[in-house]
Design a protein around this motif. Structure first.
Motif, PDB file in Angstrom:
ATOM      1  N   THR A   1       0.953   7.501  -2.477  1.00 45.05           N
ATOM      2  CA  THR A   1       1.056   6.045  -2.477  1.00 45.05           C
ATOM      3  C   THR A   1      -0.133   5.387  -3.182  1.00 45.05           C
ATOM      4  O   THR A   1      -1.208   5.988  -3.323  1.00 45.05           O
ATOM      5  N   VAL A   2       0.082   4.144  -3.561  1.00 43.27           N
ATOM      6  CA  VAL A   2      -0.973   3.370  -4.212  1.00 43.27           C
ATOM      7  C   VAL A   2      -2.142   3.183  -3.236  1.00 43.27           C
ATOM      8  O   VAL A   2      -3.313   3.387  -3.589  1.00 43.27           O
ATOM      9  N   GLY A   3      -1.820   2.825  -1.991  1.00 44.23           N
ATOM     10  CA  GLY A   3      -2.881   2.597  -1.006  1.00 44.23           C
ATOM     11  C   GLY A   3      -3.652   3.872  -0.705  1.00 44.23           C
ATOM     12  O   GLY A   3      -4.881   3.848  -0.564  1.00 44.23           O
ATOM     13  N   GLY A   4      -2.949   4.997  -0.627  1.00 46.37           N
ATOM     14  CA  GLY A   4      -3.625   6.274  -0.372  1.00 46.37           C
ATOM     15  C   GLY A   4      -4.558   6.647  -1.506  1.00 46.37           C
ATOM     16  O   GLY A   4      -5.642   7.186  -1.287  1.00 46.37           O
ATOM     17  N   ASN A   5      -4.160   6.321  -2.720  1.00 48.94           N
ATOM     18  CA  ASN A   5      -5.021   6.623  -3.863  1.00 48.94           C
ATOM     19  C   ASN A   5      -6.290   5.787  -3.833  1.00 48.94           C
ATOM     20  O   ASN A   5      -7.399   6.308  -4.018  1.00 48.94           O
ATOM     21  N   VAL A   6      -6.149   4.500  -3.561  1.00 46.15           N
ATOM     22  CA  VAL A   6      -7.334   3.626  -3.524  1.00 46.15           C
ATOM     23  C   VAL A   6      -8.216   3.996  -2.331  1.00 46.15           C
ATOM     24  O   VAL A   6      -9.440   4.098  -2.461  1.00 46.15           O
ATOM     25  N   ALA A   7      -7.594   4.238  -1.163  1.00 45.34           N
ATOM     26  CA  ALA A   7      -8.389   4.530   0.039  1.00 45.34           C
ATOM     27  C   ALA A   7      -9.107   5.868  -0.064  1.00 45.34           C
ATOM     28  O   ALA A   7     -10.152   6.055   0.557  1.00 45.34           O
ATOM     29  N   THR A   8      -8.594   6.783  -0.865  1.00 45.92           N
ATOM     30  CA  THR A   8      -9.279   8.070  -1.059  1.00 45.92           C
ATOM     31  C   THR A   8     -10.526   7.894  -1.917  1.00 45.92           C
ATOM     32  O   THR A   8     -11.513   8.615  -1.766  1.00 45.92           O
ATOM     33  N   ALA A   9     -10.471   6.925  -2.830  1.00 48.81           N
ATOM     34  CA  ALA A   9     -11.649   6.526  -3.608  1.00 48.81           C
ATOM     35  C   ALA A   9     -12.227   7.654  -4.449  1.00 48.81           C
ATOM     36  O   ALA A   9     -13.447   7.820  -4.527  1.00 48.81           O
ATOM     37  N   LEU A  10     -11.346   8.419  -5.093  1.00 46.39           N
ATOM     38  CA  LEU A  10     -11.863   9.372  -6.082  1.00 46.39           C
ATOM     39  C   LEU A  10     -12.170   8.599  -7.362  1.00 46.39           C
ATOM     40  O   LEU A  10     -11.413   7.689  -7.729  1.00 46.39           O
ATOM     41  N   PRO A  11     -13.261   8.944  -8.074  1.00 41.98           N
ATOM     42  CA  PRO A  11     -13.540   8.221  -9.317  1.00 41.98           C
ATOM     43  C   PRO A  11     -12.350   8.252 -10.278  1.00 41.98           C
ATOM     44  O   PRO A  11     -12.103   7.283 -10.989  1.00 41.98           O
ATOM     45  N   ALA A  12     -11.606   9.373 -10.277  1.00 39.02           N
ATOM     46  CA  ALA A  12     -10.455   9.484 -11.178  1.00 39.02           C
ATOM     47  C   ALA A  12      -9.168   9.013 -10.511  1.00 39.02           C
ATOM     48  O   ALA A  12      -8.084   9.502 -10.845  1.00 39.02           O
ATOM     49  N   GLY A  13      -9.243   8.091  -9.605  1.00 37.27           N
ATOM     50  CA  GLY A  13      -8.036   7.549  -8.963  1.00 37.27           C
ATOM     51  C   GLY A  13      -7.360   6.560  -9.905  1.00 37.27           C
ATOM     52  O   GLY A  13      -7.843   5.436 -10.083  1.00 37.27           O
TER      53      GLY A  13
ATOM     54  N   ALA B   1       0.838  -1.206   0.000  1.00 36.73           N
ATOM     55  CA  ALA B   1       0.000   0.000   0.000  1.00 36.73           C
ATOM     56  C   ALA B   1       0.867   1.249   0.000  1.00 36.73           C
ATOM     57  O   ALA B   1       0.479   2.287  -0.532  1.00 36.73           O
ATOM     58  N   THR B   2       2.061   1.151   0.579  1.00 38.29           N
ATOM     59  CA  THR B   2       2.947   2.316   0.665  1.00 38.29           C
ATOM     60  C   THR B   2       3.830   2.497  -0.574  1.00 38.29           C
ATOM     61  O   THR B   2       4.680   3.388  -0.598  1.00 38.29           O
ATOM     62  N   CYS B   3       3.635   1.659  -1.576  1.00 41.15           N
ATOM     63  CA  CYS B   3       4.384   1.813  -2.836  1.00 41.15           C
ATOM     64  C   CYS B   3       4.033   3.165  -3.457  1.00 41.15           C
ATOM     65  O   CYS B   3       2.868   3.542  -3.526  1.00 41.15           O
ATOM     66  N   ARG B   4       5.029   3.899  -3.894  1.00 43.44           N
ATOM     67  CA  ARG B   4       4.782   5.242  -4.428  1.00 43.44           C
ATOM     68  C   ARG B   4       4.563   5.212  -5.944  1.00 43.44           C
ATOM     69  O   ARG B   4       4.980   4.259  -6.622  1.00 43.44           O
ATOM     70  N   VAL B   5       3.942   6.258  -6.451  1.00 39.38           N
ATOM     71  CA  VAL B   5       3.617   6.308  -7.885  1.00 39.38           C
ATOM     72  C   VAL B   5       4.892   6.166  -8.723  1.00 39.38           C
ATOM     73  O   VAL B   5       4.911   5.437  -9.724  1.00 39.38           O
ATOM     74  N   ALA B   6       5.968   6.819  -8.299  1.00 36.92           N
ATOM     75  CA  ALA B   6       7.220   6.745  -9.062  1.00 36.92           C
ATOM     76  C   ALA B   6       7.719   5.297  -9.143  1.00 36.92           C
ATOM     77  O   ALA B   6       8.297   4.889 -10.156  1.00 36.92           O
TER      78      ALA B   6
END
Ligand SMILES: Cc1cc2nc3c(=O)[nH]c(=O)nc-3n(C[C@H](O)[C@H](O)[C@H](O)COP(=O)(O)OP(=O)(O)OC[C@H]3O[C@@H](n4cnc5c(N)ncnc54)[C@H](O)[C@@H]3O)c2cc1C
Length: 324
Positions: free
Chosen positions: A137-149, A90-95
Motif C-alpha cells: 500500500t501507499v501508506g505502508g510504503n511511506v510509513a516504512t520510510a525507506l529512502p528508496a520508497g 493509505a490503503t490504496c495499492r500500488v496497482a
C-alpha cells in the motif's frame, strides 16, 4: 515469514484500539518479509487496516469534507479542501496508483493533469514482484520510510500532505516531505495512523519531470528526483533515494537560489547536511551526490525553456508523455 512475536491480530483502523507494542498492518509486505516491524521493533499485536473500507481514490471538489473528519462536520477554516485535491487512501495499492492516470472519472481533461505522468514511473521504481504490486500500500510504503520508497518520492514530489489520525480523536496534517525523517523513521506518534494523502490538483497541473538512477537496471533507486515548474522561471525539485529523507529545493523565486545549474548544485549541497547522502550497497554517497547533481541538471534543462545544457535523460525508467 512467521512473526513469532505476534500474539493477536485484530481488524481495526481505530487509533483508540492501539496500545504500546502494536503495529498497523496494511499489505504486510514489509512486516512479513522482515518478520518484524523495522520502524518500531517486534510487535505483540497487529491491527489490520485492510478492512477499513477507505475508498482508494477520491477527487475532492472545493467545499467537500476532508477524509478523517467526516463525523466532525464543517469547522471554520478547516472544513473544506483549500484547493480541489486528489485523495489517495493509505490503503490504496500500488496497482491502483498505476491504473489511476487511465481512470474514466478524472475531474479535468487528462492533458491538463501532466503530474499524472509521474505515477507510472514511480510505481515502476519499486523492485516489485506481483505480490508487492497488488498487495502493498501507499501508506505502508511511506510509513516504512525507506529512502528508496517510490510512493514517498511521488507524494513528496507533488507536495502531498498526509492526514494522520491518533488516539482520542486527534487529527493532524503533515507534508509527506516532513513525515519521513530518515531510514525507517517517521514523525508518526504512538497510535497514529496515516488515513490518506492529499495531493493538490494545482501540483498535478504543473509541468513535471522525473529522473531516476540505480546501480543495476530496474534495481533499487539510488537517486530519484521529481521536478515541477512552479512559475515561469521557477522550479521545485524534490530529491529522494540519494538522501536519507526527502529534500525539497526551490529555485528561481525571491530569496531563492537561481534556477541555474550552479544555483541548483550549490542549493542541494547546502541543504544536504554532512552525512545526509544515503550510504548502502545500492550506491556510495559521493556517487549518489554526483548523480543527484546530474539528474537535477537534466530536469532544469527539460523544464526551463532556454536553459543551457543537454536535455538528456539518464536512467532506466522514464516518463511516457501522454500529454504535453
Ligand atoms: C521483494 C520486495 C521488494 C521490495 N521493493 C521495495 C522498493 O523498491 N522500495 C521500497 O520502498 N520498498 C520495497 N519493498 C518493501 C515494501 O514492499 C514496500 O515498502 C511496501 O510499499 C510496504 O507496504 P505494505 O502495505 O506492505 O506495508 P506493511 O508491511 O503492512 O507495513 C509496513 C510498515 O508501515 C506501517 N503502516 C502500514 N500502513 C500504515 C498506515 N496507514 N499508517 C501508519 N503506519 C502504517 C506498518 O505498521 C509497518 O511499520 C519491497 C519488499 C519486498 C518483499
Amino acid at each position: 515469514m512467521d512473526m513469532t512475536s505476534v500474539e493477536e491480530v485484530l481488524m481495526s483502523a481505530d487509533p483508540d484500539t492501539w496500545r504500546p507494542g502494536d503495529s498497523w498492518l496494511a499489505g504486510g509486505t514489509v512486516l512479513l518479509s522482515y518478520g518484524t516491524d523495522i520502524t518500531r521493533g517486534r510487535p505483540r499485536r497487529l491491527l489490520d487496516l485492510t478492512g477499513a473500507g477507505w475508498p482508494s481514490v477520491v477527487w475532492h471538489a472545493e467545499g467537500e469534507s476532508e477524509a478523517g473528519n467526516e463525523d466532525a462536520g464543517p469547522r471554520p477554516g478547516q472544513e473544506v479542501w483549500p484547493l480541489p485535491a486528489l485523495e489517495l487512501a493509505a490503503t490504496c495499492r500500488v496497482a491502483e496508483v498505476y491504473a489511476l492516470p487511465d481512470a474514466a472519472d478524472l475531474p479535468l481533461p487528462r492533458d491538463l493533469l501532466p503530474g499524472l505522468d509521474l505515477f507510472r514511473p514511480c510505481c515502476d521504481s519499486f523492485v516489485a514482484s506481483y505480490k508487492i504490486w497488488n498487495v502493498s500500500t501507499v501508506g505502508g510504503n511511506v510509513a516504512t520510510a525507506l529512502p528508496a520508497g517510490p510512493m514517498t518520492s511521488l507524494l513528496a514530489g507533488l507536495d502531498a500532505v498526509a492526514v494522520l489520525l491518533g488516539p482520542e480523536g486527534t487529527r493532524r496534517e503533515l507534508p509527506v516531505a516532513d513525515l519521513v525523517l530518515g531510514e525507517a523513521h517517521t514523525a508518526l506518534r504512538g497510535g497514529e495512523l496515516i488515513r490518506c494523502f492529499r495531493i493538490p490538483v494545482g501540483a498535478l497541473r504543473q509541468p513535471s519531470a522525473f529522473r531516476r538512477i540505480s546501480l543495476t537496471e530496474r534495481g533499487r533507486s539510488a537517486a530519484l528526483l521529481i521536478g515541477r515548474r512552479t512559475g515561469p522561471d521557477r522550479l521545485r525539485i524534490v530529491v529522494t533515494a540519494s538522501t536519507r529523507r526527502p529534500l525539497v529545493v526551490d529555485l528561481g523565486g525571491a530569496g531563492q537560489p537561481p534556477a541555474s545549474g550552479d544555483g541548483w548544485r550549490s542549493a542541494v549541497d547546502t541543504a544536504v547536511a554532512d552525512g545526509g547522502w544515503h550510504d548502502d550497497v545500492h550506491g556510495a554517497p559521493d556517487w549518489r551526490r554526483a548523480m543527484t547533481h546530474r539528474l537535477g541538471d537534466e530536469i532544469l534543462a527539460e523544464l526551463l525553456p532556454g536553459m543551457a545544457g543537454a536535455a538528456r535523460t539518464t536512467g532506466d525508467i522514464t516518463v511516457e508523455r501522454t500529454t504535453r
